[in-house]
Scaffold this motif. Structure first.
Motif: not given
Length: 534
Positions: A5-11, A45-49, A74-80, A114-117
Motif C-alpha cells: 500500500v502507498i499512502g499519506i499520513l492523515g494529519s 507511508l508519506m508524511y509531512l515533517p 518518506v517525508p514530503i516537504a510542502c509549505d502549502d 491527505g488533502t483533496h489536492v
C-alpha cells in the motif's frame, strides 16, 4: 504476491490522541492493516515533517495490529499542502525514486487520507502509471475501528457498462463530425474517427487539406461544436478566408490595429485573433497569407501574443487553430511563398479530405442529407420518384459528372431540383433538366479533368459508349491501343503484348489474340492506326 500500500499520513483522520480513546475510533492508516482477508505486507507511508509525533504513534499501533507489515516512511516537504503544483511535484519525486516490482507485488494507492489536492495528485499519478496498481478507498463502517475498504481498478475496459458508454459517446461524436451522414467510404470513416480522438485530446493546430467544396469549413464547425459541448472551449468560432485578405487589410483583420495606424484608421480594431480568444480560429486557404502575416501568426500560435498593426505593445489571445487549404503547402515552401517553420507548426495533425469523386459510394447518403436539409429549411418534405432517382444516380456516378465544386455542386443541384419539384416529388423531367444544366456548367472543364487514357479513347468511342465501360476495361483498352498505334503490324503488336505467355504456347498466333480482344470492343487494328471518332 505481496500486497503493498502507498499512502499519506492523515494529519486529521489518523489523529485521535495518545490515550486508549484512539482505539475506539476509525483511523484509516491503522485500520487498513486490520483486515485478515487483505493482509498488507508493506506500507510506503508519506508524511509531512510537522506530523512526526503523530507518525510515531501510528507506526507503533500498526506494529501492534499487524506486526508482519513492513512500513517505509518518506517525508514530503510542502509549505502549502493546498498548492497543487508543490504537492504534485513532491509526490511525483517520491514515485520516480521508488523501484516497483509488479511481478512480485500487488500495489494499492490509498487515496483516503491527505488533502483533496493530495488525493487528486495520487489519482493522477496512478492514472499515468507513475504509481502502479489500483486505487484503495477506505471508510468507517459497521466493522468498528476496522472500517471498510474498496478497490478501484482504473482499467475502464473491465467495466463493461462504462466502456460501452464511452464507446457510444465516441460513435455519437463521429456521427456529429460527419453531420449525421452514414458514410460508406472506409478511408473517410477512418479519418473522421481519428479527428474525433484528436479533437477531444489535443489543443494543437490542425491542418485540413482538400479541394474546394470537400467540406473543410463544415468539419471545422463540427469540431468546434464538439469541443464546446465537452467544455473545452468557451469562446467563439471565428472563420476567415485568407484569400480575401490583402496588404494592410490582412494585418488589420487578423491582428487588429491601433487608432491612426493607417489612413482611415479612425478607431482601434481588436482583430480576429482576439475575437477567437478561448475559442477556435479557422483560417481557410491559409496558403494565401502573405509572409509577414505568416510570421506574426507563428508567434501568435507559439507564444499566444502578437503586435496589433501600428502598435508597440503586444496583446494576447489563447485560441486553437484549424487551417484549411487546397494547395500543396510543401510546394509553396519550395517556391518561397510559405514559411517552413509555420508549416512545421501546423502540420502536426494533417488530414486530407477526399473529393466527392473519390467518395462516390457516399453520393446516395449525401443526397438524402441534402434533401433533409432542404426539408428543414423549406418546412415540407421533398423526394424523388423511383425512376427519377435512378436516372439522377446513374448520371451522378458516371464519368460525365465532374462534381468540380464537390459537395457545393451537389448541394446546389439538390436545392434546384427540390425547389422545382411539384407536390414535393422530383420527377424524371426535373432530373433531365438538371443533368443538362450541370453538363453545361461543367462543359468547359471536361478536357481539363480527362486523363490521358480518356482522351485517347474519345477518338474511338462516344461519351455514352465510354460511360458503359468499366474503369478496368478503359484502362486496359487504352494501353492496348497505345501499343497498337506504336506497332508496324498486328503481329508486331501481338509480340509486344504477349511477350511472356507466347513463349509458353506450342502454337503461336499473337495476331489472332489481339484481333479477338479488339473485336470485343468493336475495334480493328486498321481503325486504330487511322482513328475516326464515331
Amino acid at each position: 504476491m505481496n500486497n503493498v500500500v502507498i499512502g499519506i499520513l492523515g494529519s486529521r483522520l489518523d489523529q485521535f490522541g495518545l490515550g486508549k480513546r484512539r482505539w475506539t475510533r476509525w483511523r484509516p492508516t491503522v485500520a487498513i492493516t486490520m483486515h485478515a482477508e487483505f493482509p498488507i505486507h508493506e506500507y510506503l507511508l508519506m508524511y509531512l515533517p510537522e506530523d512526526e509525533a503523530l507518525l510515531r504513534v501510528v507506526l507503533a499501533d500498526m506494529a501492534e495490529v499487524s506486526p508482519r507489515t513492513k512500513v517505509t516512511t518518506v517525508p514530503i516537504a510542502c509549505d502549502d499542502p493546498w498548492d497543487f503544483e508543490q504537492v504534485y511535484s513532491q509526490i511525483h519525486a517520491v514515485a520516480v525514486s521508488q523501484t516497483f516490482d509488479v511481478e512480485q507485488n500487488n500495489y494499492f494507492v490509498n487515496i483516503t487520507t491527505g488533502t483533496h489536492v493530495a488525493q487528486i495528485c495520487l489519482y493522477l499519478l496512478t492514472e499515468a502509471h507513475y504509481l502502479p496498481g489500483k486505487l484503495l478507498q477506505s471508510s468507517p463502517g459497521k466493522n468498528g475501528v476496522q472500517g471498510t475498504y474498496h478497490l478501484i481498478d482504473l482499467d475502464l475496459s473491465r467495466y463493461d457498462q462504462i466502456a460501452s458508454r464511452f464507446a457510444k459517446e465516441s460513435r455519437d461524436a463521429v456521427t456529429h463530425l460527419k453531420s449525421g451522414i452514414q458514410t460508406r467510404n472506409a478511408a473517410f470513416n477512418e479519418l473522421i474517427a481519428q479527428v474525433e480522438q484528436v479533437s477531444i485530446k489535443s489543443t494543437a493546430p490542425m491542418l485540413l487539406n482538400g479541394p474546394t467544396g470537400a467540406g473543410k469549413s463544415q468539419l471545422a464547425k463540427r469540431i468546434y461544436e464538439l469541443k464546446k459541448q465537452r467544455g473545452q472551449l468557451s469562446g467563439n468560432l471565428v472563420e476567415v478566408n485568407c484569400a480575401t485578405l490583402r496588404g494592410d487589410n490582412a494585418m488589420s483583420a487578423l491582428f487588429g490595429h491601433v487608432k491612426g495606424a493607417f489612413t482611415g484608421a479612425l478607431n482601434a480594431r481588436a482583430g480576429l485573433l482576439r475575437e477567437a480568444h478561448q475559442g477556435l480560429l479557422f483560417l481557410d486557404e491559409i496558403g494565401e497569407l502573405g509572409l509577414d502575416e505568416q510570421a506574426m501568426l507563428l508567434r501568435a500560435i507559439e507564444e499566444k501574443i502578437f503586435m496589433p498593426f501600428g502598435g508597440d505593445q503586444t496583446v494576447s489571445s489563447d485560441f486553437q487553430l484549424i487551417a484549411g487549404t487546397h494547395r500543396d503547402l510543401f510546394e509553396l515552401v519550395r517556391q518561397g511563398l510559405f514559411r517552413e517553420d509555420l508549416l512545421a507548426r501546423i502540420n502536426l495533425w494533417t488530414y486530407e479530405l477526399p473529393s466527392l469523386k473519390l467518395r462516390s459510394e457516399d453520393l446516395e447518403p449525401n443526397i438524402e442529407h441534402e434533401l433533409n436539409n432542404y426539408a428543414r429549411k423549406a418546412g415540407h418534405k421533398v423526394s424523388f420518384n423511383k425512376a427519377a432517382r435512378a436516372a439522377y444516380l446513374q448520371f451522378a456516378y458516371s464519368p460525365q459528372a465532374l462534381w468540380r465544386a464537390n459537395f457545393r455542386d451537389l448541394n446546389s443541384s439538390i436545392t434546384r431540383m427540390a425547389t422545382l419539384a411539384v407536390g414535393g416529388r422530383i420527377t424524371e423531367e426535373v432530373v433531365a433538366a438538371e443533368i443538362i444544366r450541370l453538363q453545361r456548367a461543367w462543359q468547359g472543364f471536361q478536357n481539363e479533368n480527362m486523363t490521358g487514357s480518356e482522351r485517347l479513347l474519345e477518338n474511338y468511342f462516344s461519351s455514352s459508349q465510354l460511360a458503359d465501360l468499366d474503369l478496368f476495361d478503359r484502362l486496359q483498352l487504352s494501353e492496348v491501343i497505345k501499343v497498337c498505334k506504336a506497332s508496324r503490324s498486328l503481329a508486331d503488336a501481338g509480340r509486344t503484348l504477349f511477350n511472356v505467355s507466347r513463349d509458353k504456347k506450342s502454337s503461336i498466333n499473337d495476331s489472332h489474340r489481339v484481333k479477338q480482344y479488339l473485336q470485343k470492343f468493336g475495334l480493328t487494328f486498321q481503325q486504330i492506326c487511322t482513328p475516326n471518332k464515331s
